[in-house]
Motif scaffolding. Structure first.
Motif, PDB file in Angstrom:
ATOM      1  N   LYS A   1       0.869  -1.199  -0.080  1.00  0.00           N
ATOM      2  CA  LYS A   1      -0.038   0.195   0.057  1.00  0.00           C
ATOM      3  C   LYS A   1       0.857   0.983  -0.038  1.00  0.00           C
ATOM      4  O   LYS A   1       0.292   2.111  -0.601  1.00  0.00           O
ATOM      5  N   LYS A   2       1.969   1.168   0.604  1.00  0.00           N
ATOM      6  CA  LYS A   2       2.946   2.332   0.716  1.00  0.00           C
ATOM      7  C   LYS A   2       4.104   2.261  -0.529  1.00  0.00           C
ATOM      8  O   LYS A   2       4.820   3.298  -0.623  1.00  0.00           O
ATOM      9  N   GLY A   3       3.904   1.461  -1.555  1.00  0.00           N
ATOM     10  CA  GLY A   3       4.565   1.297  -2.750  1.00  0.00           C
ATOM     11  C   GLY A   3       5.853   0.759  -2.477  1.00  0.00           C
ATOM     12  O   GLY A   3       6.667   1.059  -3.450  1.00  0.00           O
ATOM     13  N   MET A   4       5.989   0.098  -1.290  1.00  0.00           N
ATOM     14  CA  MET A   4       7.502  -0.161  -0.946  1.00  0.00           C
ATOM     15  C   MET A   4       8.008  -1.623  -2.064  1.00  0.00           C
ATOM     16  O   MET A   4       9.281  -1.478  -2.236  1.00  0.00           O
ATOM     17  N   ASP A   5       7.022  -1.937  -2.783  1.00  0.00           N
ATOM     18  CA  ASP A   5       7.374  -3.165  -3.737  1.00  0.00           C
ATOM     19  C   ASP A   5       7.817  -2.193  -4.898  1.00  0.00           C
ATOM     20  O   ASP A   5       8.261  -3.264  -5.868  1.00  0.00           O
ATOM     21  N   GLN A   6       7.944  -1.113  -4.915  1.00  0.00           N
ATOM     22  CA  GLN A   6       8.415  -0.419  -6.240  1.00  0.00           C
ATOM     23  C   GLN A   6       9.857   0.321  -6.130  1.00  0.00           C
ATOM     24  O   GLN A   6      10.258   0.764  -7.014  1.00  0.00           O
ATOM     25  N   THR A   7      10.401  -0.050  -4.868  1.00  0.00           N
ATOM     26  CA  THR A   7      11.544   0.672  -4.466  1.00  0.00           C
ATOM     27  C   THR A   7      12.797  -0.024  -5.000  1.00  0.00           C
ATOM     28  O   THR A   7      12.814  -1.398  -5.124  1.00  0.00           O
ATOM     29  N   PRO A   8      13.732   0.647  -5.447  1.00  0.00           N
ATOM     30  CA  PRO A   8      15.119  -0.201  -5.770  1.00  0.00           C
ATOM     31  C   PRO A   8      15.547  -1.427  -4.837  1.00  0.00           C
ATOM     32  O   PRO A   8      16.230  -2.386  -5.059  1.00  0.00           O
TER      33      PRO A   8
ATOM     34  N   PHE B   1      13.801  -3.102  -2.605  1.00  0.00           N
ATOM     35  CA  PHE B   1      12.960  -3.938  -2.623  1.00  0.00           C
ATOM     36  C   PHE B   1      13.197  -4.843  -3.977  1.00  0.00           C
ATOM     37  O   PHE B   1      13.475  -6.239  -3.874  1.00  0.00           O
ATOM     38  N   LYS B   2      13.357  -4.264  -5.058  1.00  0.00           N
ATOM     39  CA  LYS B   2      13.766  -4.979  -6.378  1.00  0.00           C
ATOM     40  C   LYS B   2      15.151  -5.829  -6.495  1.00  0.00           C
ATOM     41  O   LYS B   2      15.218  -7.013  -6.725  1.00  0.00           O
ATOM     42  N   THR B   3      15.999  -5.091  -5.812  1.00  0.00           N
ATOM     43  CA  THR B   3      17.456  -5.690  -5.541  1.00  0.00           C
ATOM     44  C   THR B   3      17.300  -7.066  -4.547  1.00  0.00           C
ATOM     45  O   THR B   3      17.803  -8.057  -4.927  1.00  0.00           O
ATOM     46  N   GLN B   4      16.540  -6.837  -3.496  1.00  0.00           N
ATOM     47  CA  GLN B   4      16.353  -8.084  -2.476  1.00  0.00           C
ATOM     48  C   GLN B   4      15.506  -9.065  -3.218  1.00  0.00           C
ATOM     49  O   GLN B   4      15.837 -10.294  -2.998  1.00  0.00           O
ATOM     50  N   ALA B   5      14.429  -8.717  -3.799  1.00  0.00           N
ATOM     51  CA  ALA B   5      13.716  -9.817  -4.431  1.00  0.00           C
ATOM     52  C   ALA B   5      14.325 -10.450  -5.631  1.00  0.00           C
ATOM     53  O   ALA B   5      14.093 -11.714  -5.792  1.00  0.00           O
TER      54      ALA B   5
ATOM     55  N   PHE C   1      17.457 -11.226  -5.718  1.00  0.00           N
ATOM     56  CA  PHE C   1      18.529 -12.114  -5.195  1.00  0.00           C
ATOM     57  C   PHE C   1      17.752 -13.127  -4.540  1.00  0.00           C
ATOM     58  O   PHE C   1      17.987 -14.518  -4.411  1.00  0.00           O
ATOM     59  N   GLN C   2      16.527 -12.912  -3.680  1.00  0.00           N
ATOM     60  CA  GLN C   2      15.769 -14.124  -3.004  1.00  0.00           C
ATOM     61  C   GLN C   2      15.061 -14.977  -4.060  1.00  0.00           C
ATOM     62  O   GLN C   2      15.313 -16.301  -3.778  1.00  0.00           O
ATOM     63  N   MET C   3      14.668 -14.420  -5.154  1.00  0.00           N
ATOM     64  CA  MET C   3      14.231 -15.545  -6.409  1.00  0.00           C
ATOM     65  C   MET C   3      15.195 -16.341  -6.791  1.00  0.00           C
ATOM     66  O   MET C   3      15.142 -17.589  -6.839  1.00  0.00           O
ATOM     67  N   ALA C   4      16.656 -15.611  -7.112  1.00  0.00           N
ATOM     68  CA  ALA C   4      17.748 -16.466  -7.504  1.00  0.00           C
ATOM     69  C   ALA C   4      18.024 -17.590  -6.620  1.00  0.00           C
ATOM     70  O   ALA C   4      18.471 -18.747  -6.851  1.00  0.00           O
ATOM     71  N   ASN C   5      17.887 -16.988  -5.265  1.00  0.00           N
ATOM     72  CA  ASN C   5      18.341 -18.133  -4.269  1.00  0.00           C
ATOM     73  C   ASN C   5      17.497 -19.323  -4.141  1.00  0.00           C
ATOM     74  O   ASN C   5      17.938 -20.352  -4.080  1.00  0.00           O
ATOM     75  N   VAL C   6      16.051 -18.912  -4.413  1.00  0.00           N
ATOM     76  CA  VAL C   6      15.160 -20.171  -4.338  1.00  0.00           C
ATOM     77  C   VAL C   6      15.475 -21.083  -5.445  1.00  0.00           C
ATOM     78  O   VAL C   6      15.310 -22.073  -5.409  1.00  0.00           O
ATOM     79  N   LEU C   7      15.704 -20.263  -6.377  1.00  0.00           N
ATOM     80  CA  LEU C   7      15.572 -21.177  -7.836  1.00  0.00           C
ATOM     81  C   LEU C   7      17.163 -21.829  -7.719  1.00  0.00           C
ATOM     82  O   LEU C   7      16.968 -23.131  -8.375  1.00  0.00           O
ATOM     83  N   ALA C   8      18.150 -21.366  -7.149  1.00  0.00           N
ATOM     84  CA  ALA C   8      19.348 -21.986  -7.098  1.00  0.00           C
ATOM     85  C   ALA C   8      19.163 -23.568  -6.180  1.00  0.00           C
ATOM     86  O   ALA C   8      19.866 -24.338  -6.635  1.00  0.00           O
ATOM     87  N   GLY C   9      18.325 -23.220  -5.009  1.00  0.00           N
ATOM     88  CA  GLY C   9      18.144 -24.395  -4.289  1.00  0.00           C
ATOM     89  C   GLY C   9      17.402 -25.387  -4.975  1.00  0.00           C
ATOM     90  O   GLY C   9      17.430 -26.613  -4.789  1.00  0.00           O
TER      91      GLY C   9
END
Length: 301
Positions: free
Chosen positions: A94-101, A103-107, A109-117
């Motif tokens: 709601k505060k738009g935090m999912d559009q911040t740089p 968040f995008k960087t962490q997301a 890496f987290q996605m890459a980490n899950v896929l790697a696992g």
């Protein structure tokens, strides 16, 4: 019954007496019901999660803690934690935090980490170990699959980590060797090994069973003891063998070598991680990888 005195009517202004209320005794907590994997079991705002998705999240937890969260109070605890996370996530959106740089960087890496696992688990499940490789490992290291069963009599000396028997003399190196040699002579003359071990050995644990030791492989005993034990033929007795514990007199009871077929599962368990690592190395070599030498400190001075 008609002869009983009828009860007197209560005064008009009397306070009614409530019936006694027996407090319910709590029973054991109900086990969570098993539901269809596609059943929506958690809803937070616009986010819905099915039983299958909850199980998939449990699969990412450390193996030893998974049973706790699959049933019983642990499942409810997991649900409560998921609710807290998802409520906060909804507010962040709601505060738009999912559009911040950030968040995008962490997301990313987290996605890459899950896929790697997931990919690593799949690779580990499907990697194969060639039979010829297993056979070569066995032939090259056959000694690793030897097993010995022995008895020993230990005569401790000064400085040994083995506790001194109550009332016993703390023998010098020379005195301990002389005592061990005397016991060896008694054994060569027909003395009973188990009886002498029970009487003379300073290894209190094995002395109780006539000097008997659990079967052992290469690398499980101190080097001098192991070398002497595996060099003996079954039924033979060693000269005194020195270690940091004192002087050992060893009797080899039996010696065997695990067959290739029996050793194969153990060898494959050792070789499989090596094959997975090799596949990882090959994959990395085929991928364009660039590390900035100045940033990562690998630049030549």
């Amino acid at each position: 019954m008609l002869a009983q005195t009828p009860p007197r009517p209560a005064p008009a202004n009397a306070t009614p007496v409530p019936k006694a209320i027996v407090p319910a005794v709590p029973g054991p907590p109900k086990a969570p019901a098993e539901v269809s994997p596609d059943t929506v079991v958690l809803t937070v705002g616009d986010t819905k999660m099915t039983a299958r998705q909850m199980d998939q999240i449990v699969d990412t937890l450390p193996e030893q803690s998974r049973p706790m969260y699959r049933s019983g109070p642990g499942r409810k605890q997991l649900g409560d934690n998921m609710v807290k996370v998802l409520v906060l996530a909804e507010e962040a959106k709601k505060k738009g935090m999912d559009q911040t740089p950030a968040f995008k960087t962490q997301a990313m890496f987290q996605m890459a980490n899950v896929l790697a696992g997931l990919f690593y688990a799949d690779m580990n499940a499907h990697v194969t170990v060639d039979d010829a490789m297993v056979r070569k490992y066995y032939e090259d290291r056959k000694g690793e699959f030897e097993e010995a069963h022995a008895r020993h009599i230990l005569i401790r000396m000064k400085g040994s980590p083995v506790p001194l028997k109550a009332g016993a003399k703390d023998l010098s190196d020379e005195e301990a060797l002389a005592k061990a040699q005397d016991i060896e002579k008694q054994l060569q003359a027909g003395g009973d090994f188990a009886a002498l071990a029970a009487k003379e050995s300073d290894d209190a644990n094995s002395a109780q069973s006539g000097g008997d030791l659990p079967s052992f492989h290469h690398g499980q005993m101190v080097p001098s003891f192991e070398q002497a034990a595996f060099a003996l033929d079954p039924g033979k007795i060693s000269d005194p063998v020195k270690s940091q514990f004192g002087y050992h007199i060893i009797k080899l009871e039996s010696k065997s070598t695990k067959s290739f077929e029996d050793a194969k599962p153990e060898i494959m368990k050792k070789l499989k991680p090596e094959q997975v690592q090799k596949a990882m190395d090959d994959l990395q070599k085929r991928t364009n990888v660039v590390l900035d030498p100045a940033y990562f400190g690998t630049a030549k001075q």
